[in-house]
Design a protein around this motif. Structure first.
Motif, PDB file in Angstrom:
ATOM      1  N   GLY A 281    -136.803 -11.596 -18.908  1.00 40.21           N
ATOM      2  CA  GLY A 281    -136.306 -12.142 -17.662  1.00 40.21           C
ATOM      3  C   GLY A 281    -137.419 -12.642 -16.761  1.00 40.21           C
ATOM      4  N   SER A 282    -137.007 -13.232 -15.645  1.00 39.93           N
ATOM      5  CA  SER A 282    -137.974 -13.838 -14.735  1.00 39.93           C
ATOM      6  C   SER A 282    -138.432 -12.871 -13.650  1.00 39.93           C
ATOM      7  N   THR A 283    -137.760 -11.727 -13.517  1.00 45.25           N
ATOM      8  CA  THR A 283    -138.175 -10.737 -12.530  1.00 45.25           C
ATOM      9  C   THR A 283    -137.975  -9.354 -13.122  1.00 45.25           C
ATOM     10  N   GLY A 284    -138.499  -8.367 -12.454  1.00 46.49           N
ATOM     11  CA  GLY A 284    -138.236  -6.995 -12.845  1.00 46.49           C
ATOM     12  C   GLY A 284    -139.313  -6.421 -13.743  1.00 46.49           C
ATOM     13  N   PRO A 285    -139.363  -5.098 -13.809  1.00 41.13           N
ATOM     14  CA  PRO A 285    -140.370  -4.440 -14.627  1.00 41.13           C
ATOM     15  C   PRO A 285    -140.051  -4.542 -16.101  1.00 41.13           C
ATOM     16  N   SER A 286    -141.036  -4.229 -16.902  1.00 38.39           N
ATOM     17  CA  SER A 286    -140.893  -4.284 -18.343  1.00 38.39           C
ATOM     18  C   SER A 286    -139.861  -3.255 -18.803  1.00 38.39           C
TER      19      SER A 286
ATOM     20  N   GLY B 122    -135.976 -19.989 -21.131  1.00 35.80           N
ATOM     21  CA  GLY B 122    -135.801 -21.170 -20.308  1.00 35.80           C
ATOM     22  C   GLY B 122    -135.453 -20.904 -18.862  1.00 35.80           C
ATOM     23  N   LYS B 123    -135.404 -19.641 -18.443  1.00 34.21           N
ATOM     24  CA  LYS B 123    -135.084 -19.334 -17.054  1.00 34.21           C
ATOM     25  C   LYS B 123    -136.327 -19.523 -16.191  1.00 34.21           C
ATOM     26  N   LEU B 124    -136.119 -20.022 -14.991  1.00 39.16           N
ATOM     27  CA  LEU B 124    -137.226 -20.220 -14.069  1.00 39.16           C
ATOM     28  C   LEU B 124    -137.820 -18.879 -13.646  1.00 39.16           C
TER      29      LEU B 124
END
Length: 506
Positions: A152-157, A450-452
């Motif tokens: 994803g584009s945000t958040g922790p591993s 492909g997510k920003l």
């Protein structure tokens, strides 16, 4: 099958034959370079089983696959499951450093990588000669069949684990959705990566179960995708993400494709103007699907009847709590310590802001919960600002962040200027909502799917190339994040270097 390793409770390989590989021997199951029948697929999988078993993989074992989209990827994955092993999927676009870190973290017993790859840029799939090596890892210590690192584009591993039962349940959800989902004898032309949940379960596994051909285009260009659709007479559904819609919308005069019945996209909601342009151009249904790596498909609107609302998939319960969408999930999908902010008491926290209509049960996503900020005591939704900015003439793509003030990073089409963008934005947004900083970048970073990317450090790095030239309109209209002569794909060998895979869900 080898039984040397102590079986891990719950890992039963019988589901592969019963759920995925059953069916007429002469039925076409996959199409890569050439059609592959079910009989041929079963033979290829059996051969891979022997090779993996010789490397020490058996029931209760663990393997990591780092392979590009290919017949080799499919056969190695299904062979590992047929042996009763746990498979971890690593995106082939990761750097060697990222792969090494992932292997140290996951500690598989066997690693399958590409020794030799045949196929150039813009390929939807490649031909692979595998390298199978032992690794100083350990057997599976849980009953999970699949491990994924969400991109994803945000958040922790996050390390996400799913059992065979979880995967079968999701396949059955697709079956129960019914209308709009490809049926037996039809085709799924998949533009989505098989490493990630949409392409893997919604495309490959569901297609095998339902008897629908799973087809991957040879070239991930607009012409290549449409030519693949035209290659067969069967009713065909495209499966992809929003930038594939923009790519296909760039075709001036699409070929007539009576067999193309619709397209389903996952990921970000398709902007209204893009949605309308695609439907008008192709005259087919365009549906949206919302899901997470942790649970798979959560809600759909496959005919665009309720935009922007979605209907929860059969068997799932979605509720709203303090403005956040929660999804029922009996057990934690995470390996290791469980963060109660992500999963607790049978509920998965999506981290998406949303609402649920009491009368219909339909849900609506308003953006990320962390997309709401306070400016001078006034609430501003960054998603609203970003969508408004991206819809302006001359803007190819945009990302909006907040760090003491609202910041915008934009890609411009040929001839557009930042002054024009700011002038037009002033007509559409109140002053307190408008970005105080607007940076023009040549290319916005994206995840492997492909997510920003909305990580400010990555965006600042992209903006470091000052005075980036505007993108020619014909190119930028095709797909955000693209430069002349380049194509961005979800699952193909990329000319555009992908942003590092950030294991989060958005």
């Amino acid at each position: 099958m080898t039984d040397d390793a102590q079986p891990t409770p719950g890992i039963d390989p019988s589901w592969v034959d019963e759920v995925l590989l059953a069916g007429p021997a002469d039925q076409v199951a996959l199409v890569f370079e050439a059609p592959v029948t079910r009989a041929e697929l079963r033979r290829l999988i059996s051969a891979k089983q022997s090779v993996l078993a010789a490397a020490g993989l058996g029931r209760g074992g663990s393997v990591a696959l780092c392979l590009a989209p290919s017949l080799a990827f499919v056969t190695n994955l299904l062979a590992a499951w047929r042996l009763g092993a746990r498979a971890a999927l690593l995106d082939h676009r990761l750097t060697a450093y990222e792969v090494d870190n992932a292997l140290q973290r996951l500690a598989p017993q066997v690693v399958v990588t590409a020794k030799h790859v045949t196929g150039g840029p813009l390929r939807g799939f490649v031909e692979i000669e595998e390298r199978i090596a032992t690794y100083p890892g350990r057997p599976a210590d849980t009953a999970h069949a699949l491990i994924q690192l969400s991109s994803g584009s945000t958040g922790p591993s996050k390390v996400i684990a799913r059992t065979a039962a979880n995967l079968v349940e999701e396949v059955e959800r697709y079956v129960k959705i019914g209308a709009g989902v490809p049926q037996g004898g039809e085709r799924i032309v998949s533009l989505a990566s098989m490493v990630h949940v949409l392409g893997l379960v919604g495309g490959l596994l569901y297609g095998l179960h339902a008897g629908a051909q799973f087809v991957v285009p040879a070239r991930m260009t607009a012409d290549g995708i449409l030519s693949t659709v035209a290659a067969g007479p069967e009713p065909t559904t495209l499966l992809g993400v929003p930038f594939h819609i923009e790519l296909l919308s760039s075709v001036q005069t699409p070929m007539k494709l009576p067999q193309l019945t619709g397209m389903t996209t996952g990921g970000e909601l398709v902007r209204a103007e893009v949605y309308g342009g695609f439907v008008d151009r192709y005259g087919i249904r365009l549906g949206n699907m919302y899901g997470m790596t942790e649970v798979g498909v959560i809600a759909t609107d496959l005919f665009g009847e309720h935009r922007p609302s979605l209907t929860p998939a059969p068997g799932l319960t979605v509720r709203e709590e303090a403005g956040e969408l929660l999804v029922s999930l009996p057990a934690s999908p995470y390996l290791g310590l469980v963060d109660p902010a992500r999963w607790a008491d049978g509920w998965l926290h999506t981290k998406d802001a949303g609402s649920v209509e009491e009368s219909t049960g339909r849900m609506r996503i308003h953006g990320r919960r962390d997309s709401q900020v306070s400016v001078g005591g006034l609430k501003v939704d960054l998603t609203e600002v970003e969508h408004t900015l991206a819809a302006l003439p001359g803007v190819a793509s945009a990302v909006v962040t907040f760090d003491k003030a609202i910041e915008a990073y934009v890609m411009l089409r040929d001839g557009a200027t930042s002054a024009q963008v700011q002038e037009r934005l002033a007509e559409r947004l109140a002053g307190f909502k408008r970005p105080r900083v607007l940076k023009v970048v040549e290319q916005l970073p994206r995840t492997a799917t492909g997510k920003l990317v909305r990580d400010r450090a990555a965006l600042l790095a992209a903006a470091a190339t000052d005075a980036a030239p505007a993108i020619p309109a014909a190119i930028s209209a095709a797909i955000p994040g693209q430069r002349a002569g380049q194509d961005v794909t979800d699952g193909a060998t990329d000319l555009v270097a992908p942003a590092p895979v950030k294991e989060g869900n958005r």
